[in-house]
Design a protein around this motif. Sequence first.
Motif, PDB file in Angstrom:
ATOM      1  N   ARG A 188      -0.857  13.491   6.272  1.00 60.01           N
ATOM      2  CA  ARG A 188      -0.046  12.321   6.572  1.00 60.01           C
ATOM      3  C   ARG A 188       0.986  12.639   7.657  1.00 60.01           C
ATOM      4  O   ARG A 188       1.630  13.666   7.620  1.00 60.01           O
ATOM      5  CB  ARG A 188       0.670  11.852   5.305  1.00 60.01           C
ATOM      6  CG  ARG A 188       1.586  10.654   5.534  1.00 60.01           C
ATOM      7  CD  ARG A 188       2.301  10.281   4.269  1.00 60.01           C
ATOM      8  NE  ARG A 188       3.235   9.200   4.496  1.00 60.01           N
ATOM      9  CZ  ARG A 188       4.084   8.750   3.606  1.00 60.01           C
ATOM     10  NH1 ARG A 188       4.110   9.281   2.397  1.00 60.01           N
ATOM     11  NH2 ARG A 188       4.913   7.762   3.884  1.00 60.01           N
ATOM     12  N   GLY A 189       1.120  11.770   8.636  1.00 51.14           N
ATOM     13  CA  GLY A 189       2.102  11.932   9.698  1.00 51.14           C
ATOM     14  C   GLY A 189       1.591  12.711  10.895  1.00 51.14           C
ATOM     15  O   GLY A 189       2.260  12.769  11.923  1.00 51.14           O
ATOM     16  N   GLU A 190       0.390  13.333  10.811  1.00 51.47           N
ATOM     17  CA  GLU A 190      -0.145  14.075  11.943  1.00 51.47           C
ATOM     18  C   GLU A 190      -0.788  13.120  12.950  1.00 51.47           C
ATOM     19  O   GLU A 190      -1.246  12.046  12.603  1.00 51.47           O
ATOM     20  CB  GLU A 190      -1.186  15.093  11.476  1.00 51.47           C
ATOM     21  CG  GLU A 190      -0.601  16.272  10.732  1.00 51.47           C
ATOM     22  CD  GLU A 190      -1.646  17.338  10.450  1.00 51.47           C
ATOM     23  OE1 GLU A 190      -1.321  18.515  10.637  1.00 51.47           O
ATOM     24  OE2 GLU A 190      -2.767  16.992  10.050  1.00 51.47           O
ATOM     25  N   ASN A 191      -0.803  13.555  14.207  1.00 53.16           N
ATOM     26  CA  ASN A 191      -1.553  12.822  15.219  1.00 53.16           C
ATOM     27  C   ASN A 191      -2.413  13.802  15.995  1.00 53.16           C
ATOM     28  O   ASN A 191      -2.281  15.020  15.853  1.00 53.16           O
ATOM     29  CB  ASN A 191      -0.625  12.036  16.164  1.00 53.16           C
ATOM     30  CG  ASN A 191       0.382  12.933  16.875  1.00 53.16           C
ATOM     31  OD1 ASN A 191       0.016  13.956  17.457  1.00 53.16           O
ATOM     32  ND2 ASN A 191       1.665  12.555  16.817  1.00 53.16           N
ATOM     33  N   LEU A 192      -3.315  13.269  16.827  1.00 57.34           N
ATOM     34  CA  LEU A 192      -4.305  14.110  17.489  1.00 57.34           C
ATOM     35  C   LEU A 192      -3.661  15.087  18.461  1.00 57.34           C
ATOM     36  O   LEU A 192      -4.119  16.214  18.622  1.00 57.34           O
ATOM     37  CB  LEU A 192      -5.318  13.230  18.223  1.00 57.34           C
ATOM     38  CG  LEU A 192      -6.708  13.838  18.396  1.00 57.34           C
ATOM     39  CD1 LEU A 192      -7.341  14.092  17.038  1.00 57.34           C
ATOM     40  CD2 LEU A 192      -7.605  12.934  19.224  1.00 57.34           C
ATOM     41  N   ASN A 194       1.186   1.541   7.517  1.00 57.69           N
ATOM     42  CA  ASN A 194       1.384   1.032   8.876  1.00 57.69           C
ATOM     43  C   ASN A 194       1.816   2.126   9.839  1.00 57.69           C
ATOM     44  O   ASN A 194       2.561   1.878  10.780  1.00 57.69           O
ATOM     45  CB  ASN A 194       2.429  -0.093   8.875  1.00 57.69           C
ATOM     46  CG  ASN A 194       3.761   0.346   8.290  1.00 57.69           C
ATOM     47  OD1 ASN A 194       3.970   1.536   8.041  1.00 57.69           O
ATOM     48  ND2 ASN A 194       4.649  -0.596   8.085  1.00 57.69           N
ATOM     49  N   GLU A 195       1.351   3.355   9.630  1.00 62.52           N
ATOM     50  CA  GLU A 195       1.795   4.483  10.450  1.00 62.52           C
ATOM     51  C   GLU A 195       0.934   4.719  11.682  1.00 62.52           C
ATOM     52  O   GLU A 195       1.306   5.546  12.522  1.00 62.52           O
ATOM     53  CB  GLU A 195       1.813   5.749   9.591  1.00 62.52           C
ATOM     54  CG  GLU A 195       2.783   5.666   8.426  1.00 62.52           C
ATOM     55  CD  GLU A 195       2.586   6.785   7.424  1.00 62.52           C
ATOM     56  OE1 GLU A 195       3.565   7.453   7.111  1.00 62.52           O
ATOM     57  OE2 GLU A 195       1.445   6.977   6.965  1.00 62.52           O
ATOM     58  N   LEU A 196      -0.188   4.052  11.833  1.00 65.98           N
ATOM     59  CA  LEU A 196      -1.044   4.237  13.004  1.00 65.98           C
ATOM     60  C   LEU A 196      -0.679   3.194  14.052  1.00 65.98           C
ATOM     61  O   LEU A 196      -0.833   1.997  13.842  1.00 65.98           O
ATOM     62  CB  LEU A 196      -2.514   4.129  12.623  1.00 65.98           C
ATOM     63  CG  LEU A 196      -3.005   5.201  11.656  1.00 65.98           C
ATOM     64  CD1 LEU A 196      -4.487   5.022  11.369  1.00 65.98           C
ATOM     65  CD2 LEU A 196      -2.757   6.595  12.217  1.00 65.98           C
ATOM     66  N   TYR A 243      -2.135  -0.659  14.989  1.00 65.12           N
ATOM     67  CA  TYR A 243      -2.997  -1.226  13.963  1.00 65.12           C
ATOM     68  C   TYR A 243      -2.231  -2.057  12.933  1.00 65.12           C
ATOM     69  O   TYR A 243      -2.834  -2.762  12.142  1.00 65.12           O
ATOM     70  CB  TYR A 243      -3.765  -0.116  13.244  1.00 65.12           C
ATOM     71  CG  TYR A 243      -4.908   0.442  14.059  1.00 65.12           C
ATOM     72  CD1 TYR A 243      -6.215   0.017  13.849  1.00 65.12           C
ATOM     73  CD2 TYR A 243      -4.694   1.384  15.063  1.00 65.12           C
ATOM     74  CE1 TYR A 243      -7.263   0.524  14.582  1.00 65.12           C
ATOM     75  CE2 TYR A 243      -5.735   1.890  15.821  1.00 65.12           C
ATOM     76  CZ  TYR A 243      -7.019   1.460  15.575  1.00 65.12           C
ATOM     77  OH  TYR A 243      -8.048   1.954  16.317  1.00 65.12           O
ATOM     78  N   GLY A 244      -0.897  -1.954  12.933  1.00 66.14           N
ATOM     79  CA  GLY A 244      -0.130  -2.719  11.963  1.00 66.14           C
ATOM     80  C   GLY A 244      -0.440  -2.280  10.540  1.00 66.14           C
ATOM     81  O   GLY A 244      -0.684  -1.100  10.266  1.00 66.14           O
ATOM     82  N   GLU A 245      -0.441  -3.250   9.629  1.00 67.03           N
ATOM     83  CA  GLU A 245      -0.755  -2.958   8.223  1.00 67.03           C
ATOM     84  C   GLU A 245      -2.265  -2.710   8.106  1.00 67.03           C
ATOM     85  O   GLU A 245      -3.075  -3.602   8.325  1.00 67.03           O
ATOM     86  CB  GLU A 245      -0.334  -4.123   7.329  1.00 67.03           C
ATOM     87  CG  GLU A 245       1.163  -4.405   7.356  1.00 67.03           C
ATOM     88  CD  GLU A 245       1.977  -3.285   6.722  1.00 67.03           C
ATOM     89  OE1 GLU A 245       1.407  -2.475   5.972  1.00 67.03           O
ATOM     90  OE2 GLU A 245       3.197  -3.221   6.989  1.00 67.03           O
ATOM     91  N   LEU A 246      -2.622  -1.487   7.756  1.00 69.02           N
ATOM     92  CA  LEU A 246      -4.008  -1.014   7.852  1.00 69.02           C
ATOM     93  C   LEU A 246      -4.501  -0.494   6.514  1.00 69.02           C
ATOM     94  O   LEU A 246      -3.769   0.168   5.779  1.00 69.02           O
ATOM     95  CB  LEU A 246      -4.081   0.105   8.895  1.00 69.02           C
ATOM     96  CG  LEU A 246      -5.380   0.905   9.016  1.00 69.02           C
ATOM     97  CD1 LEU A 246      -6.490   0.030   9.593  1.00 69.02           C
ATOM     98  CD2 LEU A 246      -5.159   2.119   9.904  1.00 69.02           C
ATOM     99  N   VAL A 247      -5.772  -0.781   6.205  1.00 71.62           N
ATOM    100  CA  VAL A 247      -6.452  -0.217   5.032  1.00 71.62           C
ATOM    101  C   VAL A 247      -7.702   0.513   5.519  1.00 71.62           C
ATOM    102  O   VAL A 247      -8.462  -0.015   6.330  1.00 71.62           O
ATOM    103  CB  VAL A 247      -6.852  -1.307   4.019  1.00 71.62           C
ATOM    104  CG1 VAL A 247      -7.649  -0.694   2.865  1.00 71.62           C
ATOM    105  CG2 VAL A 247      -5.630  -2.031   3.485  1.00 71.62           C
ATOM    106  N   GLY A 254       0.811  -1.208   0.000  1.00 72.58           N
ATOM    107  CA  GLY A 254       0.000   0.000   0.000  1.00 72.58           C
ATOM    108  C   GLY A 254       0.841   1.252   0.000  1.00 72.58           C
ATOM    109  O   GLY A 254       1.865   1.346   0.635  1.00 72.58           O
ATOM    110  N   ALA A 255       0.430   2.202  -0.783  1.00 70.51           N
ATOM    111  CA  ALA A 255       1.122   3.489  -0.819  1.00 70.51           C
ATOM    112  C   ALA A 255       0.637   4.357   0.303  1.00 70.51           C
ATOM    113  O   ALA A 255      -0.478   4.226   0.781  1.00 70.51           O
ATOM    114  CB  ALA A 255       0.856   4.169  -2.167  1.00 70.51           C
ATOM    115  N   ALA A 256       1.446   5.283   0.755  1.00 71.72           N
ATOM    116  CA  ALA A 256       1.074   6.193   1.827  1.00 71.72           C
ATOM    117  C   ALA A 256       0.118   7.228   1.313  1.00 71.72           C
ATOM    118  O   ALA A 256      -0.019   7.455   0.117  1.00 71.72           O
ATOM    119  CB  ALA A 256       2.335   6.857   2.396  1.00 71.72           C
TER     120      ALA A 256
END
Length: 249
Positions: free
Chosen positions: A24-28, A174-176, A179-183, A3-5
């Motif tokens: 992309r890359g932001e968090n709460l 997989n940046e969250l 959750y690992g590899e996530l869609v 999966g692409a980012a």
Amino acid sequence: MRGAAARDSGAGTSSASGVHVVQRGENLYRIAMSHGMTLQELASLNRLSAPYTIYPGQELRVSGSAPAPTRTASRDTDGEITPPSRLTEPGRDAAPPPARVETASPPPPPPPPPPPPPARAADAPGFVWPHRGEVLAGFGPQDGGRRSDGVKIAARVGDPVNVAADGEVVYAGNELQGYGELVLVRHEGGWVTAYAHNSVLRVSVGQQVRQGEMIAEAGSSGAADRPQLHFEIRRGVTPVDPAQHLPRR
């Protein structure tokens, strides 16, 4: 195919409308601090619960205030980032107040427009099960005071994970944390489905998918303690019980 980012599009905040578009890359935590809010205020305003899952392209309501002063985050004993208290610079005397100038008070700014109403249950797509394994854990409170925003379905590594309804892939990576590899797939009417802990992703961001199409291979990535599929259904940013929208087995 890996999966692409999510796509980068620079700053995604509209202060005038009180809406922040997640990049992309932001968090709460970072988003809350940049708008002068606490994590709890931002999460409550958007009806988010731990672990505060957000994804690129998602719209969050914010206070619309000017960005808060830059602060350095610290980590607590569980590894979560917590915002520090405000710091003041020692050794400086306060500057004398400026001379008062009598001016007419400007009119108050107009209130921000109300957020769009959440999708109604009647608008939900006809979701199907993404995998036919045994349900290991349901939606809601769990043992130990934890909470699940979806259902956990038993699987074997490599089992097919199929999309629950027609839609567009808005995240594949997989940046969250946890959750690992996530869609993430966005569906008509503002509905979103999530598929976590995969071993291999078979789709990329922007791809149109059809109900029942294979989008990943099951696995145990992230915080999973065994091969499984963690599946969520959300109305906008609000998680709902998948059992209310999936056919009976």
